[in-house]
Write a protein that holds these residues in place. Structure first.
Motif, PDB file in Angstrom:
ATOM      1  N   ILE A 185     -11.648  -1.683   8.530  1.00 28.96           N
ATOM      2  CA  ILE A 185     -11.135  -1.180   9.809  1.00 28.96           C
ATOM      3  C   ILE A 185      -9.634  -1.034   9.598  1.00 28.96           C
ATOM      4  CG2 ILE A 185     -12.981  -1.881  11.369  1.00 28.96           C
ATOM      5  CD1 ILE A 185     -11.385  -4.452  11.919  1.00 28.96           C
ATOM      6  N   TYR A 238      -5.570  -0.415  10.062  1.00 27.00           N
ATOM      7  CA  TYR A 238      -4.551  -0.905  10.990  1.00 27.00           C
ATOM      8  C   TYR A 238      -4.186   0.191  11.981  1.00 27.00           C
ATOM      9  CZ  TYR A 238      -3.676  -5.047   8.134  1.00 27.00           C
ATOM     10  OH  TYR A 238      -3.804  -6.219   7.461  1.00 27.00           O
ATOM     11  N   HIS A 297      -4.209   8.625   6.615  1.00 29.11           N
ATOM     12  CA  HIS A 297      -3.732   9.470   5.516  1.00 29.11           C
ATOM     13  C   HIS A 297      -4.824   9.641   4.463  1.00 29.11           C
ATOM     14  CE1 HIS A 297      -3.155   6.028   2.950  1.00 29.11           C
ATOM     15  NE2 HIS A 297      -2.255   5.494   3.759  1.00 29.11           N
ATOM     16  N   GLY A 350      -5.562   8.206   1.719  1.00 31.62           N
ATOM     17  CA  GLY A 350      -6.239   6.992   1.250  1.00 31.62           C
ATOM     18  C   GLY A 350      -7.336   6.558   2.219  1.00 31.62           C
ATOM     19  N   HIS A 351      -7.010   6.519   3.513  1.00 32.90           N
ATOM     20  CA  HIS A 351      -8.029   6.157   4.515  1.00 32.90           C
ATOM     21  C   HIS A 351      -9.163   7.178   4.500  1.00 32.90           C
ATOM     22  CE1 HIS A 351      -4.161   4.694   6.559  1.00 32.90           C
ATOM     23  NE2 HIS A 351      -4.780   3.610   6.157  1.00 32.90           N
ATOM     24  N   THR A 391     -11.766   6.546   1.565  1.00 31.25           N
ATOM     25  CA  THR A 391     -12.789   5.509   1.765  1.00 31.25           C
ATOM     26  C   THR A 391     -13.808   5.963   2.804  1.00 31.25           C
ATOM     27  OG1 THR A 391     -10.957   3.954   1.542  1.00 31.25           O
ATOM     28  CG2 THR A 391     -13.110   3.022   2.069  1.00 31.25           C
ATOM     29  N   ASP A 413      -8.305  -1.975  13.267  1.00 35.57           N
ATOM     30  CA  ASP A 413      -7.899  -3.383  13.233  1.00 35.57           C
ATOM     31  C   ASP A 413      -6.686  -3.473  14.153  1.00 35.57           C
ATOM     32  OD1 ASP A 413      -7.169  -5.923  12.470  1.00 35.57           O
ATOM     33  OD2 ASP A 413      -7.077  -5.495  10.316  1.00 35.57           O
ATOM     34  N   TRP A 453      -6.870 -11.615   9.830  1.00 36.49           N
ATOM     35  CA  TRP A 453      -7.902 -11.268   8.846  1.00 36.49           C
ATOM     36  C   TRP A 453      -9.258 -11.891   9.202  1.00 36.49           C
ATOM     37  CZ3 TRP A 453      -9.085  -7.725   5.481  1.00 36.49           C
ATOM     38  CH2 TRP A 453      -8.078  -6.942   4.922  1.00 36.49           C
ATOM     39  N   GLY A 468     -10.546  -0.377  -0.581  1.00 36.07           N
ATOM     40  CA  GLY A 468      -9.649  -0.176  -1.711  1.00 36.07           C
ATOM     41  C   GLY A 468      -9.388  -1.511  -2.389  1.00 36.07           C
ATOM     42  N   ASP A 522      -6.752  -3.027  -2.858  1.00 40.01           N
ATOM     43  CA  ASP A 522      -5.699  -3.824  -2.217  1.00 40.01           C
ATOM     44  C   ASP A 522      -6.253  -4.977  -1.388  1.00 40.01           C
ATOM     45  OD1 ASP A 522      -6.775  -1.754  -0.584  1.00 40.01           O
ATOM     46  OD2 ASP A 522      -5.133  -1.954   0.846  1.00 40.01           O
ATOM     47  N   ILE A 523      -7.454  -4.813  -0.868  1.00 40.28           N
ATOM     48  CA  ILE A 523      -7.971  -5.848   0.034  1.00 40.28           C
ATOM     49  C   ILE A 523      -9.245  -6.487  -0.520  1.00 40.28           C
ATOM     50  CG2 ILE A 523      -6.804  -5.026   2.111  1.00 40.28           C
ATOM     51  CD1 ILE A 523      -9.313  -3.553   2.918  1.00 40.28           C
ATOM     52  N   HIS A 569     -12.698   0.367  -4.562  1.00 37.68           N
ATOM     53  CA  HIS A 569     -12.340   1.569  -5.314  1.00 37.68           C
ATOM     54  C   HIS A 569     -10.855   1.542  -5.682  1.00 37.68           C
ATOM     55  CE1 HIS A 569     -10.324   3.264  -1.844  1.00 37.68           C
ATOM     56  NE2 HIS A 569     -11.381   3.030  -1.110  1.00 37.68           N
ATOM     57  N   TRP A 629      -6.916   3.412  -6.370  1.00 39.00           N
ATOM     58  CA  TRP A 629      -5.793   3.743  -5.505  1.00 39.00           C
ATOM     59  C   TRP A 629      -5.356   5.186  -5.706  1.00 39.00           C
ATOM     60  CZ3 TRP A 629      -5.228   1.032  -1.564  1.00 39.00           C
ATOM     61  CH2 TRP A 629      -4.057   1.026  -0.828  1.00 39.00           C
ATOM     62  N   TRP A 630      -5.112   5.893  -4.606  1.00 40.83           N
ATOM     63  CA  TRP A 630      -4.563   7.252  -4.704  1.00 40.83           C
ATOM     64  C   TRP A 630      -3.051   7.181  -4.755  1.00 40.83           C
ATOM     65  CZ3 TRP A 630      -6.824  11.808  -5.600  1.00 40.83           C
ATOM     66  CH2 TRP A 630      -8.219  11.868  -5.451  1.00 40.83           C
TER      67      TRP A 630
HETATM   68  O1  ME8 Z   1      -5.917  -3.277   5.034  1.00 41.00           O
HETATM   69  N1  ME8 Z   1      -5.615   4.900  -2.013  1.00 41.00           N
HETATM   70  O2  ME8 Z   1      -5.994  -1.723   6.733  1.00 41.00           O
HETATM   71  P1  ME8 Z   1      -5.182  -0.495   6.123  1.00 41.00           P
HETATM   72  C1  ME8 Z   1      -6.880   4.553  -1.755  1.00 41.00           C
HETATM   73  N2  ME8 Z   1      -6.738  -3.561   8.446  1.00 41.00           N
HETATM   74  N3  ME8 Z   1      -7.273   3.955  -0.609  1.00 41.00           N
HETATM   75  C2  ME8 Z   1      -6.341   3.720   0.315  1.00 41.00           C
HETATM   76  C3  ME8 Z   1      -4.977   4.057   0.108  1.00 41.00           C
HETATM   77  C4  ME8 Z   1      -4.629   4.685  -1.123  1.00 41.00           C
HETATM   78  N4  ME8 Z   1      -3.389   5.049  -1.411  1.00 41.00           N
HETATM   79  N5  ME8 Z   1      -4.295   3.674   1.206  1.00 41.00           N
HETATM   80  C5  ME8 Z   1      -5.189   3.132   2.059  1.00 41.00           C
HETATM   81  C6  ME8 Z   1      -6.187  -2.949   6.177  1.00 41.00           C
HETATM   82  N6  ME8 Z   1      -6.432   3.162   1.541  1.00 41.00           N
HETATM   83  C7  ME8 Z   1      -6.910  -3.915   7.086  1.00 41.00           C
HETATM   84  C8  ME8 Z   1      -8.387  -3.927   6.719  1.00 41.00           C
HETATM   85  S1  ME8 Z   1     -10.917  -4.756   7.004  1.00 41.00           S
HETATM   86  C9  ME8 Z   1     -11.674  -6.050   7.705  1.00 41.00           C
HETATM   87  C10 ME8 Z   1      -9.244  -4.887   7.489  1.00 41.00           C
HETATM   88  C11 ME8 Z   1      -7.655   2.708   2.207  1.00 41.00           C
HETATM   89  O3  ME8 Z   1      -4.960   0.432   7.265  1.00 41.00           O
HETATM   90  C12 ME8 Z   1      -8.406   1.686   1.370  1.00 41.00           C
HETATM   91  O4  ME8 Z   1      -9.731   1.618   1.823  1.00 41.00           O
HETATM   92  O5  ME8 Z   1      -4.008  -0.975   5.354  1.00 41.00           O
HETATM   93  C13 ME8 Z   1      -7.684   0.420   1.736  1.00 41.00           C
HETATM   94  O6  ME8 Z   1      -8.425  -0.737   1.417  1.00 41.00           O
HETATM   95  C14 ME8 Z   1      -7.539   0.604   3.242  1.00 41.00           C
HETATM   96  O7  ME8 Z   1      -7.293   2.022   3.389  1.00 41.00           O
HETATM   97  C15 ME8 Z   1      -6.410  -0.205   3.837  1.00 41.00           C
HETATM   98  O8  ME8 Z   1      -6.228   0.200   5.166  1.00 41.00           O
END
Ligand code: ME8
Length: 512
Positions: A11, A13, A19, A21-22, A25, A50, A228, A269, A271-272, A298, A300-301
């Motif tokens: 979910i 933020y 963008h 990246g979002h 996924t 979130d 979280w 991604g 990152d999490i 997955h 990172w872009w």
């Molecule tokens: O982390 N390349 O939300 P977030 C690939 N709210 N995927 C990317 C990306 C990129 N450059 N940038 C973002 C959070 N993503 C929390 C999550 S879940 C219980 C809570 C995608 O808005 C990718 O899926 O920062 C990454 O994990 C997610 O956006 C992070 O979104």
């Protein structure tokens, strides 16, 4: 029996704009959801926003709004973006919903009742960007968050803690016994590496005096739930496993009410990964809930060779690309270009190369086939053997299914495009224009045209999950009415179908 499939995206933020990246996924999830629905499964596809925590609280203050006003605005922005990008989610969850707040409260009570919660003073380095603490070693000498390089702040306060360390052994065993639980394998090794160190307990609350925007702890109204813990719980909320209205001792834990839990796959991604592969499963263990069946992290872009960031002003807006090239082109590019698990770089050149595949290979095959059926057979597909590319089709379908079921979508779609390429080669080898002129070429021309139309019908089925609108259009032009299901392909008759040519499916674009 119809099997079910429950998949989730993170979910996002509600403090930032959607963008590339979002979009990646979410489109990845959408393609899997569409593929599974077409294979007859009963799918629940969840995404959302979130909405609690320090990051949202601060972003709202900066913009002179209340946190909820900002969340309402941004949740709308994400929902619109997903509509524009053809996302077919079944549920859009917002963590400010009453139902979710009640489920979080129930989960916290359960952890407390099970004796996994204690209060202590804590000091650590907190990143608001990532909404989590990092260790001294993780932040390094420059004291920055190790994921995005953002600032960290020193915080000392009294928090409530979850005894995460008690579950370390069990978690390691689970990962070792289930080699496909975290995919790809590099990510699994990363988590095992992280777990080779002693696992600290998890601070699950923040004093309300510092952060008011959250769900109060049921046993201490002076503290709000750590964002979280709140956010991860969304996956259970949407599954319906926990009935927060039931009496405390009968909330369905351990004896779950019929629900979609556990999820078949959580997509995210890299990152999490830690929050999903360490915090989340241990919290579930603490609450006697089953673990998700799979976690896919997955890559990172990046843009060129630079990370995408607001401050660098290089954030790629998927909606801009869509304006110029169409929804299908954006979806195709993202799925075809990134090898699931590895990083990928966005460049306009690569985008155009991928678009050209759609236009010059698939689009061209459709256009020339439809034109030839019109010119040589009055627009009606001849009733002749259509198995001129049977072996190639079989091989492509096997590779395609394998790719989509094993989360190697780039390989599955490469196989689909290769089939279109082979069909273009078939046109050149058969030279239908020469057959049409040849006095004895009629039967061979019938077989050639029937084979091409049948191959296009198979391609419509293969492309439907990634370019649903264009695949639907193609099926209509072939005279099929709708895109055939995979189970319908074997007996599919194309003879007698009336085709229409129409405008190019993927028109050529001026590269400037
Ligand atoms: O982390 N390349 O939300 P977030 C690939 N709210 N995927 C990317 C990306 C990129 N450059 N940038 C973002 C959070 N993503 C929390 C999550 S879940 C219980 C809570 C995608 O808005 C990718 O899926 O920062 C990454 O994990 C997610 O956006 C992070 O979104």
């Amino acid at each position: 029996m119809v099997s079910s499939f429950y998949l989730t995206t993170p979910i996002y933020y509600a403090s930032g704009e959607p963008h590339l990246g979002h979009a990646y996924t979410t489109i990845l999830a959408d393609v899997i959801a569409r593929y599974r629905r077409r294979a007859g499964q009963n799918v629940l596809f969840l995404t959302g926003t979130d909405e609690h925590g320090q990051k949202i609280q601060e972003a709202a203050a900066e913009q002179g709004m209340s946190p909820l006003e900002l969340c309402d605005l941004m949740a709308g922005r994400f929902e619109e973006a997903w509509e524009d990008l053809g996302i077919s989610h079944d549920r859009f969850i917002r963590t400010t919903e009453a139902e979710h707040r009640a489920v979080v409260t129930a989960l916290l009570e359960r952890l407390h009742d099970n004796g996994h919660i204690y209060e202590a003073e804590y000091a650590g380095w907190y990143s608001v960007g990532q909404e989590r603490y990092f260790t001294e070693k993780e932040i390094g000498p420059d004291r920055v968050d190790p994921i995005a390089g953002g600032p960290v702040e020193r915080i000392r306060e009294t928090n409530w803690f979850f005894r995460m360390s008690d579950f370390q052994e069990r978690l390691i065993r689970h990962i070792e016994e289930n080699p496909d639980w975290i995919v790809p394998a590099t990510r699994r090794n990363e988590v095992l590496g992280f777990l080779a160190q002693p696992l600290a307990d998890l601070s699950i609350s923040r004093p309300r005096s510092r952060i008011h925007w959250g769900i109060p702890l049921p046993w201490d109204s002076g503290q709000v739930c750590y964002v979280w813990v709140d956010a991860l719980t969304n996956y259970v909320t949407a599954s319906g496993a926990i009935d927060p209205a039931a009496p405390r001792e009968k909330r369905g834990f351990g004896d779950l009410r019929p629900s979609r839990w556990p999820a078949d796959v959580h997509l995210m991604g890299k990152d999490i990964l830690t929050t999903h592969a360490v915090y989340w499963p241990t919290l579930l263990m603490g609450a006697d809930l089953p673990l998700p069946r799979r976690i896919l992290a997955h890559g990172w872009w990046v843009v060129g060779d630079t990370k995408m960031s607001k401050s660098l002003g290089n954030v790629v807006d998927p909606l801009d690309l869509r304006e110029r090239f169409g929804t299908g082109a954006v979806r195709w590019y993202l799925m075809r270009e990134m090898a699931t698990g590895q990083d990928a770089s966005y460049t306009p050149d690569r985008f155009l190369t991928r678009y050209d595949e759609l236009s010059n290979i698939l689009g061209n095959l459709a256009h020339r086939t439809l034109s030839m059926v019109k010119r040589y057979r009055g627009g009606v597909v001849p009733d002749a053997s259509a198995d001129g590319l049977a072996a190639e089709t079989e091989k492509a379908l096997t590779a395609y299914r394998d790719g989509l079921e094993r989360y190697r979508l780039h390989e599955g779609f490469a196989a689909a495009m290769n089939l279109a390429r082979a069909a273009n080669g078939f046109v050149e080898a058969k030279e239908p224009w020469a057959l049409a002129r040849h006095p004895k070429g009629g039967n061979e021309l019938d077989r050639t045209l029937a084979t091409l139309v049948r191959t296009l019908a198979v391609l419509a089925a293969m492309f439907e999950p990634v370019t649903p609108i264009k695949a639907g259009k193609l099926a209509i032009r072939l005279g099929l009415g709708s895109v055939p299901l995979f189970t319908e392909l074997d007996g599919l008759q194309v003879g007698g179908c009336s085709v229409t040519i129409g405008s190019p499916l993927f028109p050529r674009v001026d590269p400037d």
